[in-house]
Design a protein around this motif. Structure first.
Motif: not given
Length: 331
Positions: A224-236, A239-244, A301-311
């Motif tokens: 009952d926990r998300v352990v992986g996610v792959l989104l192609l074509g839409e990635k809106g 942020p919420a899935l990675k937070a999970l 709040a925005t999902g910014a910085g949740t990817g590579c972190g360079s920002c």
């Protein structure tokens, strides 16, 4: 720009099949320059994507005008003072004014081995980032923790924090791993992955596929926990899935809404601060004004910085600026 000026209208060859290679090839395409990508494996991003996602990604790139050469590699670079082309192992020749190798990095462990440290693919460390010599710590791309070598900025940042705390004598400083993240930054092509995408005996999968739109979404769930996610074509939803994944939160009824919204992130105006999530400056300043006055809150709040972190340094600057404005208003 300097490379573009040197190339003129000449073609380029990019070697590799990972995120960086695709982004370099995409940059050439965006400038209207001919480019061919050569990859020694049979499919793109084979370490990060499953075969379905690789195929759809390949089709999308071919549609955008990127020639792809699979299961081949550069045997020789031709030319004297300037590159004129490459000869591949198959015997095929490609004209090129520039060749860009984006094939990843390999830790250089020679110095560590000569110093008597335990090495494998990288310098072996424990949970405190301590090597086989208790006087020496290692972190970043050189460090091998729990059998894994990390090559992403968030891992290096987390390891640096643990190392600093360990050096200050904190007995509870422990590195616990970092969620693997891959976000492709090619215009008009959304691709993001996070976590573990190899299913195990207890793994359940939620999958959405739209072949016509080349949209593919896959979420892996265990206990009952998300352990992986792959989104192609839409990635809106990324942020919420990675937070999970990061929180380890049980889904409960939230499971019913996964992959069903397709809601894009707020568009906003101004500069793109986070290119991974395409978060613009106005979205961030609005979030700061609404109370997200530290980097962690702004990321949530925005999902910014949740990817590579360079920002993240830019996020910190926006938070500081917001706090300054708040203090001025209060005064």
């Amino acid at each position: 720009d300097r490379l573009a000026e040197h190339l003129g209208d000449g073609p380029a060859v990019v070697v590799g099949g990972g995120v960086l290679a695709l982004e370099v090839a995409g940059a050439f395409l965006a400038q209207g320059r001919p480019v061919t990508l050569v990859h020694r494996s049979a499919r793109l991003m084979e370490k990060q994507l499953d075969p379905v996602a690789s195929r759809l990604l390949t089709e999308a790139l071919v549609d955008r005008g990127l020639p792809l050469v699979f299961e081949d590699q550069v045997a020789e670079i031709e030319g004297g003072d300037e590159v004129t082309g490459v000869r591949l192992a198959s015997g095929r020749r490609l004209s090129a004014r520039a060749v860009v190798f984006a094939t990843g990095t390999t830790p250089e462990v020679g110095l560590a081995r000569d110093a008597g440290l335990a090495v494998d693919r990288g310098v072996v460390v424990d949970d405190r980032l301590v090597t086989s010599d208790p006087r020496v710590l290692a972190l970043g791309e050189i460090a091998q923790w729990n059998g894994q070598v990390w090559g992403i900025t968030p891992a290096a940042e987390a390891q640096a924090e643990v190392a600093a705390r360990a050096l200050m004598g904190d007995p509870f400083a422990r590195y616990q791993g970092t969620t693997p993240v891959n976000i492709l930054k090619v215009a008009d092509l959304a691709l993001a992955t996070a976590g573990r995408l190899t299913p195990g005996p207890a793994t359940e999968e939620l999958v959405f596929v739209d072949e016509a739109l080349r949209t593919y979404k896959r979420v892996l769930i265990e206990h009952d926990r998300v352990v992986g996610v792959l989104l192609l074509g839409e990635k809106g939803e990324f942020p919420a899935l990675k937070a999970l994944i990061d929180s380890g939160q049980e889904l409960g009824d939230t499971r019913r809404t996964l992959l069903r919204s397709g809601a894009p992130a707020p568009s906003g105006t101004g500069r793109v601060i986070c290119s991974c999530q395409t978060v613009r400056e106005s979205v961030l300043t609005d979030a700061v004004a609404a109370g997200a006055t530290d980097v962690a809150a702004l990321m949530a709040a925005t999902g910014a910085g949740t990817g590579c972190g360079s920002c993240r340094p830019e996020l910190a600057r926006l938070c500081s600026r917001g706090e300054g404005i708040s203090r001025e208003a209060a005064g």
